[in-house]
Motif scaffolding. Sequence first.
Motif, PDB file in Angstrom:
ATOM      1  N   ARG A 231     -65.235  10.857  26.679  1.00 32.50           N
ATOM      2  CA  ARG A 231     -65.763  11.110  25.335  1.00 32.50           C
ATOM      3  C   ARG A 231     -64.904  12.139  24.609  1.00 32.50           C
ATOM      4  O   ARG A 231     -64.588  12.003  23.418  1.00 32.50           O
ATOM      5  CB  ARG A 231     -67.211  11.589  25.464  1.00 32.50           C
TER       6      ARG A 231
ATOM      7  N   MET B 269     -63.126  16.198  14.586  1.00 34.09           N
ATOM      8  CA  MET B 269     -63.429  16.678  15.939  1.00 34.09           C
ATOM      9  C   MET B 269     -62.178  17.223  16.625  1.00 34.09           C
ATOM     10  O   MET B 269     -62.231  18.232  17.328  1.00 34.09           O
ATOM     11  CB  MET B 269     -64.034  15.541  16.776  1.00 34.09           C
TER      12      MET B 269
ATOM     13  N   GLN C  51     -59.595   9.824  18.038  1.00 31.15           N
ATOM     14  CA  GLN C  51     -60.098   8.955  16.971  1.00 31.15           C
ATOM     15  C   GLN C  51     -60.777   9.673  15.809  1.00 31.15           C
ATOM     16  O   GLN C  51     -61.047   9.060  14.781  1.00 31.15           O
ATOM     17  CB  GLN C  51     -61.083   7.935  17.577  1.00 31.15           C
ATOM     18  N   ASP C  52     -61.106  10.943  15.974  1.00 35.07           N
ATOM     19  CA  ASP C  52     -61.898  11.642  14.964  1.00 35.07           C
ATOM     20  C   ASP C  52     -61.177  12.942  14.561  1.00 35.07           C
ATOM     21  O   ASP C  52     -61.257  13.942  15.268  1.00 35.07           O
ATOM     22  CB  ASP C  52     -63.286  11.939  15.560  1.00 35.07           C
TER      23      ASP C  52
ATOM     24  N   TYR D 298     -62.905  11.374  21.123  1.00 37.68           N
ATOM     25  CA  TYR D 298     -63.039  12.177  19.899  1.00 37.68           C
ATOM     26  C   TYR D 298     -61.694  12.756  19.476  1.00 37.68           C
ATOM     27  O   TYR D 298     -61.354  12.793  18.295  1.00 37.68           O
ATOM     28  CB  TYR D 298     -64.066  13.299  20.099  1.00 37.68           C
TER      29      TYR D 298
END
Lengths: 286, 194
Positions: free
Chosen positions: A87, A98, A94-95, A91
């Motif tokens: 996870r 974040m 991809q984010d 993050y």
Amino acid sequence: MRYAYFPGCSNHASSKDYEQSTQAVARVLGVELAELPDWNCCGTTGVTSVSPLLSAVLSARNLAIAEAQGWEEVVVTCNSCFGMLRRAGDYHRQDPAMREKIDAALAGVGKKWQGQTRVRHLLDILVNDVGLETIAGKVKRPLRLKIAPYYGCLLGRPRNEFEDSEYPESMDQLLSAVGAEVVPYDHKAKCCGGALMTTKEEVALRLCYEIIGEAQDRGAQVIAVTCPMCQLNLDGYQNKINARFGTNFKMPVLYFTQLVGLALGLRERQLAIGKGFVPVKQVINF
Amino acid sequence: MSTSTLELLPEEGLEPGFAAQVASYPGGEKIRRCIQCGTCSGSCQMSADMDYTPRRILAMVRAGMKKEVLSSQAIWYCAACYYCTARCPMGIKLTEVMFALKSLALKEGYVSLKQHSPAFYKSFYEVVERYGRMHEASLIIGLALKTNPLDFVGLAPFGLNMFRKGKIEILPHGVKNRQEIKALVQQVQRLEVR
């Protein structure tokens, strides 16, 4: 084969049997597991429910330590650690918001992480790196047991990395390769309730009742698991399940490493078999 | 049911900014894409135990029903199995949304720490904050002190069995660099102010 190894909190406490059998099997298969120095908890559902960001940062710290040592991959044995460490990587990759926060928090303690570290479950290592043929070639005592392979939630979810999110099969193949008869098992990727066993016991007991019930109906003698939490819920609470549902389950719940280890010729004691709550003697008598 | 018997949502109780607040959490960005298909509720093994199913929770978040959502029991029944996330046809990370809702309920005081679920997660957090790793004995003590110690007397035989099996550590074996864990927690608290 050498890998960085993240044991997770359970393998140093409630699932020492998983740790011991992991190390024993790894030795026989020539897999070297180098424990990450001063690793910390992945955060799991406990921390994430209070702070979704903190568990990503805590997981990232572990992966930053691995990266600083030059590792590209980290091996875990716990499904929850597997989910949480991945996870953090998801993050970070991809984010952008974040990523910025994870980087800022790590920078505050002088750490840096590129976010590329690959997280892999030991089951994946055995099946895809060591290989089924190699393992089958090392079998000393074919298992000759009927086994229900229980994968739980996080090997294939939220997305497929090495396993299907609905009907995983790699452990089926592994256990078949060491001589077991693996039963078809619809509950193989259902949820055992995880931490709900402490907070919403009536729900978790029902989920475990269904998981053990199908294994029994299919004629399985043992349930094989890949996660400390699943093991504890299915094994440690079986008495309570029997009392609640009027059943008479006596279903041993063993780690896949213990079962593979038996087939490889390791002794029960080397694999810490017998550390569970449900007796295994009537099933396993080498 | 005819439409005339449907209750209208009273607008005065709503918080229009709630959806945006949830969307600002990790994984919350896609909640506006929900088509209310119910795949999440049908996939959730806990739906039947919840006061609002996952599909309804998401609709309520978007409607701004902050008080109802954050006071609901539903969010504490999520075991984070990720079935809803894996199956959502719109790519909504509902498991992550559930984490966000639990976190908000705790942070904004919508739940009492006398209740087992919030107390458990908070105690878990505190153990990891202190030691950097889980320590089950500290977790259960923290939980018992927050709620009602008598609720956990029943756990004693189980705990004793775990101890006999060598599965419980009396003393925590945390990380060595606890200052670093504390510093990370502080960094996160600073970054989380919104």
